[in-house]
Scaffold this active site. Structure first.
Site, PDB file in Angstrom:
ATOM      1  CB  THR A   1      -1.435  13.512   5.544  1.00  0.00           C
ATOM      2  OG1 THR A   1      -1.811  12.394   4.720  1.00  0.00           O
ATOM      3  CG2 THR A   1       0.071  13.551   5.674  1.00  0.00           C
TER       4      THR A   1
ATOM      5  CE  LYS B   1       5.080   7.242   5.606  1.00  0.00           C
ATOM      6  NZ  LYS B   1       4.571   8.395   4.875  1.00  0.00           N
TER       7      LYS B   1
ATOM      8  CE  LYS C   1       4.833   7.551  -1.910  1.00  0.00           C
ATOM      9  NZ  LYS C   1       4.323   8.026  -0.615  1.00  0.00           N
TER      10      LYS C   1
ATOM     11  CG  ASN D   1      -3.576  16.436   1.420  1.00  0.00           C
ATOM     12  OD1 ASN D   1      -3.073  15.805   2.334  1.00  0.00           O
ATOM     13  ND2 ASN D   1      -4.875  16.429   1.189  1.00  0.00           N
TER      14      ASN D   1
ATOM     15  CE  LYS E   1      -4.032   2.186   1.143  1.00  0.00           C
ATOM     16  NZ  LYS E   1      -3.853   3.073  -0.019  1.00  0.00           N
TER      17      LYS E   1
ATOM     18  CB  SER F   1      -5.264   4.989   3.045  1.00  0.00           C
ATOM     19  OG  SER F   1      -5.174   6.120   2.224  1.00  0.00           O
TER      20      SER F   1
HETATM   21  N1  LIG Z   1      -0.922  13.405   0.703  1.00  0.00           N
HETATM   22  C1  LIG Z   1      -0.742  12.490   1.623  1.00  0.00           C
HETATM   23  O1  LIG Z   1      -1.677  11.845   2.086  1.00  0.00           O
HETATM   24  C2  LIG Z   1       0.616  12.231   2.188  1.00  0.00           C
HETATM   25  C3  LIG Z   1       1.699  13.025   1.869  1.00  0.00           C
HETATM   26  N2  LIG Z   1       2.905  12.786   2.461  1.00  0.00           N
HETATM   27  C4  LIG Z   1       4.073  13.570   2.121  1.00  0.00           C
HETATM   28  O2  LIG Z   1       3.855  14.947   2.404  1.00  0.00           O
HETATM   29  C5  LIG Z   1       4.622  15.734   1.490  1.00  0.00           C
HETATM   30  C6  LIG Z   1       3.684  16.711   0.796  1.00  0.00           C
HETATM   31  O3  LIG Z   1       2.686  15.950   0.119  1.00  0.00           O
HETATM   32  P1  LIG Z   1       1.279  16.586  -0.272  1.00  0.00           P
HETATM   33  O4  LIG Z   1       0.973  17.724   0.626  1.00  0.00           O
HETATM   34  O5  LIG Z   1       0.336  15.486  -0.411  1.00  0.00           O
HETATM   35  O6  LIG Z   1       1.619  17.124  -1.729  1.00  0.00           O
HETATM   36  P2  LIG Z   1       0.932  18.317  -2.537  1.00  0.00           P
HETATM   37  O7  LIG Z   1       1.216  18.025  -3.945  1.00  0.00           O
HETATM   38  O8  LIG Z   1      -0.451  18.538  -2.106  1.00  0.00           O
HETATM   39  O9  LIG Z   1       1.812  19.594  -2.081  1.00  0.00           O
HETATM   40  C7  LIG Z   1       3.193  19.620  -2.255  1.00  0.00           C
HETATM   41  C8  LIG Z   1       3.727  20.953  -1.732  1.00  0.00           C
HETATM   42  O10 LIG Z   1       5.157  20.894  -1.825  1.00  0.00           O
HETATM   43  C9  LIG Z   1       5.607  21.998  -2.597  1.00  0.00           C
HETATM   44  N3  LIG Z   1       6.794  21.612  -3.349  1.00  0.00           N
HETATM   45  C10 LIG Z   1       6.891  20.803  -4.431  1.00  0.00           C
HETATM   46  N4  LIG Z   1       8.142  20.763  -4.881  1.00  0.00           N
HETATM   47  C11 LIG Z   1       8.862  21.568  -4.052  1.00  0.00           C
HETATM   48  C12 LIG Z   1      10.217  21.952  -3.990  1.00  0.00           C
HETATM   49  N5  LIG Z   1      11.088  21.516  -4.909  1.00  0.00           N
HETATM   50  N6  LIG Z   1      10.617  22.796  -2.978  1.00  0.00           N
HETATM   51  C13 LIG Z   1       9.726  23.248  -2.066  1.00  0.00           C
HETATM   52  N7  LIG Z   1       8.422  22.925  -2.088  1.00  0.00           N
HETATM   53  C14 LIG Z   1       8.008  22.105  -3.067  1.00  0.00           C
HETATM   54  C15 LIG Z   1       4.454  22.320  -3.528  1.00  0.00           C
HETATM   55  O11 LIG Z   1       4.555  23.657  -4.042  1.00  0.00           O
HETATM   56  C16 LIG Z   1       3.264  22.141  -2.580  1.00  0.00           C
HETATM   57  O12 LIG Z   1       3.080  23.285  -1.773  1.00  0.00           O
HETATM   58  C17 LIG Z   1       5.309  14.744   0.539  1.00  0.00           C
HETATM   59  O13 LIG Z   1       6.594  14.460   0.995  1.00  0.00           O
HETATM   60  C18 LIG Z   1       4.426  13.518   0.648  1.00  0.00           C
HETATM   61  O14 LIG Z   1       5.109  12.337   0.303  1.00  0.00           O
HETATM   62  C19 LIG Z   1       3.076  11.814   3.404  1.00  0.00           C
HETATM   63  C20 LIG Z   1       2.031  11.028   3.762  1.00  0.00           C
HETATM   64  C21 LIG Z   1       0.743  11.107   3.130  1.00  0.00           C
HETATM   65  O1  LIG Z   2      -2.671   6.691   1.948  1.00  0.00           O
HETATM   66  C1  LIG Z   2      -1.890   5.828   1.609  1.00  0.00           C
HETATM   67  O2  LIG Z   2      -2.187   4.673   1.412  1.00  0.00           O
HETATM   68  C2  LIG Z   2      -0.419   6.148   1.405  1.00  0.00           C
HETATM   69  C3  LIG Z   2       0.000   7.555   1.680  1.00  0.00           C
HETATM   70  C4  LIG Z   2       1.444   7.700   1.324  1.00  0.00           C
HETATM   71  O3  LIG Z   2       1.828   7.507   0.195  1.00  0.00           O
HETATM   72  C5  LIG Z   2       2.409   8.032   2.344  1.00  0.00           C
HETATM   73  O4  LIG Z   2       2.119   7.921   3.542  1.00  0.00           O
HETATM   74  O5  LIG Z   2       3.545   8.404   1.983  1.00  0.00           O
END
Ligand SMILES: NC(=O)C1=CN([C@@H]2O[C@H](COP(=O)(O)OP(=O)(O)OC[C@H]3O[C@@H](n4cnc5c(N)ncnc54)[C@H](O)[C@@H]3O)[C@@H](O)[C@H]2O)C=CC1
Ligand SMILES: O=C(O)CCC(=O)C(=O)O
Length: 423
Positions: free
Chosen positions: A199, A103, A115, A230, A79, A357
């Site tokens: 998250t 995790k 992933k 997000n 997952k 999830s």
């Molecule tokens: N969405 C989820 O449920 C989960 C997300 N994460 C992690 O959280 C982090 C953010 O994910 P999300 O918020 O979902 O993504 P998202 O796509 O919603 O937001 C990403 C953010 O990071 C910024 N970003 C992208 N490239 C960048 C760079 N080179 N330098 C600085 N900022 C940059 C973007 O402008 C945006 O503000 C990632 O590392 C992701 O793997 C971890 C667990 C679950």
């Molecule tokens: O919601 C999920 O199953 C995975 C989320 C995820 O990719 C992460 O925790 O980095």
């Protein structure tokens, strides 16, 4: 640079698999497992690279490369999310898959880690092109994924609409409606209450627990959040609502900082669907400058390798909570731990997403859906429990929180491969 993640702040490139393997080895050694368990678990069991064509709006066909990696299916189906980002590479996706195993282990969820990623920049594409990529990727990986095999979810630059296109494509291929194929779906397609904010909620719970351990009052505490997507945007809102002062935020294009606190509700209103907001401001500072600004708590919530030995000594925060996957290098973890900073690692702090999830998948399997309150209560108790398991392991074994988290996270997997007689 193909297999390394380039750190935009320092230009340094870091191999995320190397540091992950060192930590897995230390965790298994500390738990007393023999080397053959390490030999099995140090690499994912399956790495699929796919290349697929998509017709773009200008009529030309573009070929995209994507990956789906499965770490281990000893505990259950694999997952983990799928990211769309120009910097996606095989090494990073492999490390991300292994972290998903950690995790699930920490939260005691019956999954292994998986992933996916596609090398692309959805910020430069139309809705129709993003839909094309989403559907073609599912066709390309369809043989190794499924509700009982490997269940994708959202990650960087992917969202519930993309999950909707993906589940629709999978349901067409499998010839029956398969909501359990993917999580992070819109509620109308079998998504769970609370997955969109899960998250961020999980990170918030870890911030609360870390502050409690350090005797820090969150009311008035100064917080910097890197990334406003997000994870970063919702957690800024949750922190703000608790009375903390969000003094800095950033996105891929820059950062803004105000020692008196930012107007989080205004930022939320102005951000776009890719988490971009700093383009609305004159003279933003850089992500690099943001990290050295005054704050009590720093929350990296963007991409990997942002806190390195180059900038770890400049960080003012006494608590760092990793919402992003892999934001802190191994060397920086050591520097920060030596400085007495409480660093709550990604595999714990960002596990709220996979927790809800899992709830979504359970609801899809049973065809009965839970209230938002039920989901929120279960997330709260599971995350508090997980935080304290890791914190206690760190105290008992006198190791940093990252190693403690890997020790807690890998135990069930190590037991599973032994019981199955694989090693
Ligand atoms: N969405 C989820 O449920 C989960 C997300 N994460 C992690 O959280 C982090 C953010 O994910 P999300 O918020 O979902 O993504 P998202 O796509 O919603 O937001 C990403 C953010 O990071 C910024 N970003 C992208 N490239 C960048 C760079 N080179 N330098 C600085 N900022 C940059 C973007 O402008 C945006 O503000 C990632 O590392 C992701 O793997 C971890 C667990 C679950
Ligand atoms: O919601 C999920 O199953 C995975 C989320 C995820 O990719 C992460 O925790 O980095």
């Amino acid at each position: 640079m193909v297999n390394k993640t380039e750190n935009e702040q320092t230009g340094e490139s870091v191999d995320l698999m190397d540091s992950t393997q060192v930590t897995i080895k230390e965790a298994l050694d500390n738990l007393g497992y023999p080397d053959e368990v390490y030999q099995l678990l140090k690499e994912p069991m399956r790495t699929l690279t796919v290349r697929f064509p998509v017709r773009m709006d200008d009529g030309k066909v573009q070929i995209f490369t994507g990956y789906r990696v499965q770490h281990s299916d000893a505990v259950g189906p694999t997952k983990g999310g799928v990211r769309f980002h120009p910097d996606v590479n095989e090494t990073e996706v492999k490390a991300l898959a292994i972290w998903m195993s950690m995790k699930s282990g920490i939260l005691d969820i019956p999954y292994g880690g998986g992933k996916g990623g596609i090398i692309c920049d959805p910020r430069e594409m139309s809705f129709r092109e993003i839909e094309g990529i989403s559907r073609e990727y599912v066709r390309a990986i369809s043989q190794i994924v499924g509700p009982t095999k490997d269940i994708p979810a959202p990650d960087v630059f992917t969202n519930s609409q993309i999950m909707a296109w993906m589940v629709d494509e999978y349901s067409k291929i499998s010839e029956f409606d398969s909501p359990g194929f993917i999580t992070g779906k819109p509620i109308a397609l079998g998504g769970s209450q609370g997955r969109d904010t899960a998250t961020a909620k999980g990170v918030t719970i870890c911030v609360e627990e870390a502050a409690r351990k350090r005797g820090m009052d969150l009311h008035g505490a100064k917080i910097i959040v890197q990334g406003f997507g997000n994870a970063g945007s919702y957690l800024s809102k949750f922190m703000h609502d608790e009375g903390a002062k969000v003094v800095g935020i950033s996105d891929a294009y820059g950062a803004i900082y105000d020692a008196n606190g930012l107007d989080v509700d205004y930022l939320l209103e102005k951000r776009d669907s890719f988490g971009t907001v700093t383009n609305q401001f004159d003279n933003p500072i850089s992500n690099k400058e943001l990290f050295s600004q005054d704050c009590d708590i720093l929350i990296p919530a963007a991409i990997a390798n942002q806190i390195t030995e180059e900038n770890a000594r400049d960080i003012k925060a006494s608590i760092i909570v990793e919402a992003a996957n892999g934001p802190t290098t191994r060397e920086a973890t050591k520097i920060l731990t030596d400085r007495g900073v409480l660093l709550v690692p990604d595999v714990l702090a960002s596990s709220g997403g996979v927790t809800v999830s899992y709830f979504e998948w359970v609801q899809n399997n049973q065809g009965y859906y839970w209230s938002a309150e039920n989901v929120a209560n279960m997330l709260q108790s599971n995350l508090v429990n997980a935080f304290n398991k890791v914190y206690d392991a760190s105290e008992t074994h006198k190791v940093n929180m990252r190693l403690a988290a890997f020790m807690v996270g890998i135990r069930r997997l190590a037991e599973a491969v032994r019981f199955r007689g694989w090693v």
